[in-house]
Motif scaffolding. Structure first.
Motif, PDB file in Angstrom:
ATOM      1  N   GLY A 197       1.626  99.644  77.123  1.00 35.18           N
ATOM      2  CA  GLY A 197       0.857  98.774  76.240  1.00 35.18           C
ATOM      3  C   GLY A 197       0.987  97.293  76.537  1.00 35.18           C
ATOM      4  O   GLY A 197       0.416  96.470  75.822  1.00 35.18           O
ATOM      5  N   ALA A 198       1.753  96.929  77.592  1.00 32.03           N
ATOM      6  CA  ALA A 198       1.959  95.514  77.913  1.00 32.03           C
ATOM      7  C   ALA A 198       0.812  94.987  78.766  1.00 32.03           C
ATOM      8  O   ALA A 198       0.091  95.746  79.424  1.00 32.03           O
ATOM      9  CB  ALA A 198       3.276  95.340  78.661  1.00 32.03           C
ATOM     10  N   LYS A 199       0.623  93.671  78.773  1.00 29.13           N
ATOM     11  CA  LYS A 199      -0.292  93.019  79.695  1.00 29.13           C
ATOM     12  C   LYS A 199       0.489  92.678  80.975  1.00 29.13           C
ATOM     13  O   LYS A 199       1.686  92.414  80.923  1.00 29.13           O
ATOM     14  CB  LYS A 199      -0.864  91.737  79.081  1.00 29.13           C
ATOM     15  CG  LYS A 199      -1.536  91.935  77.717  1.00 29.13           C
ATOM     16  CD  LYS A 199      -2.789  92.761  77.832  1.00 29.13           C
ATOM     17  CE  LYS A 199      -3.369  93.068  76.468  1.00 29.13           C
ATOM     18  NZ  LYS A 199      -3.686  91.876  75.669  1.00 29.13           N
ATOM     19  N   TRP A 200      -0.211  92.694  82.107  1.00 30.54           N
ATOM     20  CA  TRP A 200       0.437  92.396  83.389  1.00 30.54           C
ATOM     21  C   TRP A 200      -0.490  91.465  84.168  1.00 30.54           C
ATOM     22  O   TRP A 200      -1.532  91.892  84.668  1.00 30.54           O
ATOM     23  CB  TRP A 200       0.683  93.679  84.163  1.00 30.54           C
ATOM     24  CG  TRP A 200       1.640  93.582  85.313  1.00 30.54           C
ATOM     25  CD1 TRP A 200       1.625  92.661  86.321  1.00 30.54           C
ATOM     26  CD2 TRP A 200       2.744  94.467  85.606  1.00 30.54           C
ATOM     27  NE1 TRP A 200       2.639  92.885  87.207  1.00 30.54           N
ATOM     28  CE2 TRP A 200       3.343  93.996  86.805  1.00 30.54           C
ATOM     29  CE3 TRP A 200       3.270  95.593  84.982  1.00 30.54           C
ATOM     30  CZ2 TRP A 200       4.446  94.633  87.378  1.00 30.54           C
ATOM     31  CZ3 TRP A 200       4.367  96.214  85.555  1.00 30.54           C
ATOM     32  CH2 TRP A 200       4.950  95.738  86.731  1.00 30.54           C
ATOM     33  N   SER A 253       2.386  88.509  90.709  1.00 22.88           N
ATOM     34  CA  SER A 253       2.075  89.133  89.418  1.00 22.88           C
ATOM     35  C   SER A 253       3.201  88.867  88.422  1.00 22.88           C
ATOM     36  O   SER A 253       4.272  88.384  88.791  1.00 22.88           O
ATOM     37  CB  SER A 253       1.841  90.645  89.584  1.00 22.88           C
ATOM     38  OG  SER A 253       3.052  91.350  89.762  1.00 22.88           O
ATOM     39  N   HIS A 254       2.929  89.188  87.169  1.00 23.56           N
ATOM     40  CA  HIS A 254       3.910  88.918  86.104  1.00 23.56           C
ATOM     41  C   HIS A 254       3.699  89.884  84.941  1.00 23.56           C
ATOM     42  O   HIS A 254       2.715  89.765  84.210  1.00 23.56           O
ATOM     43  CB  HIS A 254       3.764  87.476  85.609  1.00 23.56           C
ATOM     44  CG  HIS A 254       4.599  87.169  84.396  1.00 23.56           C
ATOM     45  ND1 HIS A 254       4.209  86.272  83.429  1.00 23.56           N
ATOM     46  CD2 HIS A 254       5.808  87.643  83.992  1.00 23.56           C
ATOM     47  CE1 HIS A 254       5.130  86.212  82.499  1.00 23.56           C
ATOM     48  NE2 HIS A 254       6.118  87.022  82.804  1.00 23.56           N
ATOM     49  N   PRO A 255       4.608  90.847  84.743  1.00 24.39           N
ATOM     50  CA  PRO A 255       4.504  91.728  83.581  1.00 24.39           C
ATOM     51  C   PRO A 255       4.944  91.009  82.310  1.00 24.39           C
ATOM     52  O   PRO A 255       6.025  90.422  82.262  1.00 24.39           O
ATOM     53  CB  PRO A 255       5.468  92.873  83.927  1.00 24.39           C
ATOM     54  CG  PRO A 255       6.464  92.259  84.858  1.00 24.39           C
ATOM     55  CD  PRO A 255       5.740  91.187  85.617  1.00 24.39           C
ATOM     56  N   MET A 256       4.091  91.042  81.297  1.00 27.97           N
ATOM     57  CA  MET A 256       4.425  90.418  80.015  1.00 27.97           C
ATOM     58  C   MET A 256       5.194  91.430  79.162  1.00 27.97           C
ATOM     59  O   MET A 256       4.699  91.962  78.165  1.00 27.97           O
ATOM     60  CB  MET A 256       3.147  89.953  79.300  1.00 27.97           C
ATOM     61  CG  MET A 256       2.359  88.903  80.049  1.00 27.97           C
ATOM     62  SD  MET A 256       3.275  87.365  80.293  1.00 27.97           S
ATOM     63  CE  MET A 256       3.561  86.850  78.605  1.00 27.97           C
TER      64      MET A 256
END
Length: 251
Positions: free
Chosen positions: A120-123, A99-102
């Motif tokens: 509010g971030a995309k992950w 996975s990768h948190p933006m």
């Protein structure tokens, strides 16, 4: 649910603080940090149901390999690297879901981490090889305030080159170009400051991005070059109005 965090920099520290604030049983593994629920050895991870690996990209594979000596096949493990193809080359004895948190800032280290970083971030989640328990990972991601986006590793690496890695390189190049003009540096204000914020990125992370995703970054820069040519036309006003309309709906 007991959760382990390996690496307590900006991302790992923020996951650690965020999940503790939410009442989860969290332990951190760090060689540089100390404090309550922070340990030096992987032995503390044996009873964890979920483990986040939050070390530098160039160290991630070694950590994933080492965890094979400690974790059972029931343990869910995820990494947070900004590239995903390179971590999917090997089957793991535990349940590995990349996975990768933006999310992030131009600062680094545990001291700059904070529990609401992911609000509010995309992950991105890039499951492979019949991963199980994606729901458990998405539950934690949502608890941290982020929105899970499920995709595949190749598409992810191409996309982040456009929206993260190339912007970082362009930010650094922009600052480098302006440095040669003393008047420009003296006049620089908020617009230049905001455009070059990513030039302050963690240097180890920046090098990993450029070295490990060079082809996708190169293709992204060529797309940018073409886009600049397409934009600067007699229809410039119409083009930028279209861009502003789309961007205003995104952020």
């Amino acid at each position: 649910m007991r959760i382990g965090i390996v690496g307590l920099g900006l991302i790992g520290g923020s996951i650690f603080k965020g999940l503790k604030e939410l009442g989860y049983d969290v332990v951190g593994i760090s060689q540089s940090q100390s404090g309550e629920a922070i340990y030096k050895t992987y032995d503390e991870l044996k009873n964890c149901q979920v483990v986040f690996v939050c070390v530098a990209m160039n160290k991630t594979l070694a950590v994933l390999d080492e965890l094979e000596n400690y974790l059972s096949d029931m343990t869910l493990v995820t990494d947070v690297c900004s590239l995903k193809e390179f971590v999917t080359k090997k089957q793991r004895p535990y349940n590995f879901i990349p996975s990768h948190p933006m999310a992030g800032t131009e600062h680094q280290g545990f001291e700059n981490s904070f529990p609401t970083l992911f609000k509010g971030a995309k992950w991105a989640i890039t499951p492979f090889a019949g991963d199980k328990n994606i729901e458990k990972l998405t539950e934690l991601i949502k608890a941290l305030g982020a929105e899970p986006i499920i995709t595949d590793a190749k598409a992810h690496d191409e996309a982040v080159a456009l929206i993260s890695h190339m912007p970082m390189v362009i930010s650094q190049a922009l600052f480098s170009a302006a440095m040669g003009n003393p008047l420009a540096m003296e006049l620089a204000a908020s617009g230049f400051r905001d455009m070059t914020r990513l030039a302050m990125s963690n240097t180890e992370m920046a090098q990993d991005m450029v070295v490990m995703n060079s082809k996708n970054i190169e293709h992204a820069i060529l797309k940018l070059y073409k886009s600049v040519g397409d934009l600067i036309t007699p229809e410039y006003l119409q083009n930028i109005q279209k861009i502003k309309a789309i961007r205003s709906k995104m952020f």
